[in-house]
Design an enzyme around this catalytic site. Structure first.
Site, mmCIF file in Angstrom:
data_model
loop_
_atom_site.group_PDB
_atom_site.id
_atom_site.type_symbol
_atom_site.label_atom_id
_atom_site.label_comp_id
_atom_site.label_asym_id
_atom_site.label_seq_id
_atom_site.Cartn_x
_atom_site.Cartn_y
_atom_site.Cartn_z
ATOM 1 N N LYS A 34 6.746 10.652 7.107
ATOM 2 C CA LYS A 34 6.359 11.615 6.076
ATOM 3 C C LYS A 34 5.340 12.573 6.678
ATOM 4 O O LYS A 34 4.329 12.146 7.235
ATOM 5 C CB LYS A 34 5.769 10.887 4.857
ATOM 6 C CG LYS A 34 5.369 11.790 3.712
ATOM 7 C CD LYS A 34 4.998 10.985 2.478
ATOM 8 C CE LYS A 34 3.660 10.314 2.593
ATOM 9 N NZ LYS A 34 2.493 11.239 2.531
ATOM 10 N N LYS A 64 4.561 18.144 -2.138
ATOM 11 C CA LYS A 64 4.292 18.026 -3.580
ATOM 12 C C LYS A 64 4.480 19.374 -4.284
ATOM 13 O O LYS A 64 3.573 19.904 -4.936
ATOM 14 C CB LYS A 64 2.891 17.469 -3.817
ATOM 15 C CG LYS A 64 2.707 16.046 -3.300
ATOM 16 C CD LYS A 64 1.318 15.518 -3.595
ATOM 17 C CE LYS A 64 1.157 14.075 -3.136
ATOM 18 N NZ LYS A 64 1.159 13.948 -1.646
ATOM 19 N N ALA A 66 4.953 22.294 -6.588
ATOM 20 C CA ALA A 66 4.556 22.363 -8.002
ATOM 21 C C ALA A 66 4.308 23.809 -8.409
ATOM 22 O O ALA A 66 3.174 24.239 -8.562
ATOM 23 C CB ALA A 66 3.310 21.519 -8.250
ATOM 24 N N GLY A 173 0.234 4.381 -0.442
ATOM 25 C CA GLY A 173 -0.959 3.644 -0.802
ATOM 26 C C GLY A 173 -1.064 2.274 -0.177
ATOM 27 O O GLY A 173 -2.001 1.527 -0.455
ATOM 28 N N GLN A 177 -5.527 2.227 1.188
ATOM 29 C CA GLN A 177 -5.808 2.409 -0.238
ATOM 30 C C GLN A 177 -5.751 1.102 -1.024
ATOM 31 O O GLN A 177 -6.080 1.078 -2.210
ATOM 32 C CB GLN A 177 -4.836 3.406 -0.859
ATOM 33 C CG GLN A 177 -5.043 4.839 -0.416
ATOM 34 C CD GLN A 177 -4.187 5.803 -1.225
ATOM 35 O OE1 GLN A 177 -4.331 5.917 -2.445
ATOM 36 N NE2 GLN A 177 -3.289 6.495 -0.561
ATOM 37 N N LYS A 182 4.320 -6.211 1.049
ATOM 38 C CA LYS A 182 5.254 -7.200 0.517
ATOM 39 C C LYS A 182 5.352 -7.107 -1.002
ATOM 40 O O LYS A 182 6.447 -7.140 -1.569
ATOM 41 C CB LYS A 182 4.834 -8.608 0.946
ATOM 42 C CG LYS A 182 5.847 -9.679 0.561
ATOM 43 C CD LYS A 182 5.487 -11.027 1.151
ATOM 44 C CE LYS A 182 6.546 -12.067 0.825
ATOM 45 N NZ LYS A 182 6.230 -13.395 1.419
ATOM 46 N N ARG A 195 -3.081 5.739 7.186
ATOM 47 C CA ARG A 195 -4.293 5.489 7.953
ATOM 48 C C ARG A 195 -4.336 4.121 8.627
ATOM 49 O O ARG A 195 -4.895 3.985 9.723
ATOM 50 C CB ARG A 195 -5.523 5.679 7.053
ATOM 51 C CG ARG A 195 -5.835 7.134 6.780
ATOM 52 C CD ARG A 195 -6.879 7.291 5.675
ATOM 53 N NE ARG A 195 -6.308 7.093 4.350
ATOM 54 C CZ ARG A 195 -6.991 7.226 3.225
ATOM 55 N NH1 ARG A 195 -8.276 7.535 3.259
ATOM 56 N NH2 ARG A 195 -6.404 7.050 2.052
#
Length: 216
Positions: A34, A64, A66, A173, A177, A182, A195
């Site tokens: 990504k 994103k 928009a 995330g 985050q 899993k 990260r």
């Protein structure tokens, strides 16, 4: 869209050398990455083309999108013509704006991912109250790909219930985050990790550990 090892790398770095070093270490295990605004603004959209030429990977452009329908159409066309295989678009702008993205992507034989709810805490205030409506709008428009948060498993589960088992969900995330790969993959088709991989002293090892954690 199939994703090797069910992991997508969020390549949110800003230097080409670092990006390539990370890709050199991880593309043995990954076939989808990504790319967002950090690397694209730092290096220009041609970085999408360059990575496609250097590595055998699929690229999801996390822009994103928009805006109004006419502008969305231009953004999607330009981005996908640089070589991205898919682009992420916001749903809160409404069905006309989303449909413009979908139609342009299909015209180019590419895909869109509809963003339903984001992974950070601030999304709870404005996106969470409408995320299920956004997901339902996507279903009504015939969209098959969605983005839903790995950090909020209860929300991810509800979004899966709305879009159905045959839709393809990717979830950001995981790692830094707080999301767990899993747990996420109970409801999502692929976990997005940034990260925890690209900031690791050994990105390859970090990725290997995440992949192993899925199997345990």
């Amino acid at each position: 869209m199939n994703v090797k090892n069910q992991i997508i790398l969020a390549l949110d770095v800003e230097e080409k050398n670092k990006a390539y070093e990370i890709l050199d270490q991880t593309t043995e295990y990954l076939d989808t990455i990504k790319i967002g605004y950090p690397i694209t603004l730092a290096l220009g959209p041609s970085i999408i083309t360059s990575i496609k030429e250097e590595y055998d990977v699929k690229i999801i452009a996390d822009f994103k999108v928009a805006d109004i329908d006419a502008t969305n159409e231009k953004i999607v066309k330009t981005t996908l013509n640089y070589g991205a295989d898919a682009i992420i678009v916001h749903g809160f702008t409404g069905d006309d704006s989303v449909l413009a993205c979908k139609n342009m992507a299909e015209k180019l034989d590419k895909e869109i991912f509809l963003l339903t709810e984001m992974s950070h805490p601030g999304a709870d205030k404005f996106l969470k109250p409408v995320s299920l409506d956004i997901a339902q709008m996507g279903v009504d428009l015939g969209i098959k790909n969605y983005v839903a948060p790995a950090t909020k498993i209860d929300r991810l589960k509800k979004i899966r219930e709305v879009v159905g088992k045959d839709s393809f969900i990717i979830s950001p995330g995981v790692g830094f985050q707080g999301g767990n790969a899993k747990d996420t993959l109970q409801y999502s088709n692929a976990a997005i990790v940034g990260r925890s991989i690209y900031n690791a002293s050994n990105p390859k090892k970090a990725l290997e550990e995440i992949i192993e954690s899925i199997k345990v």
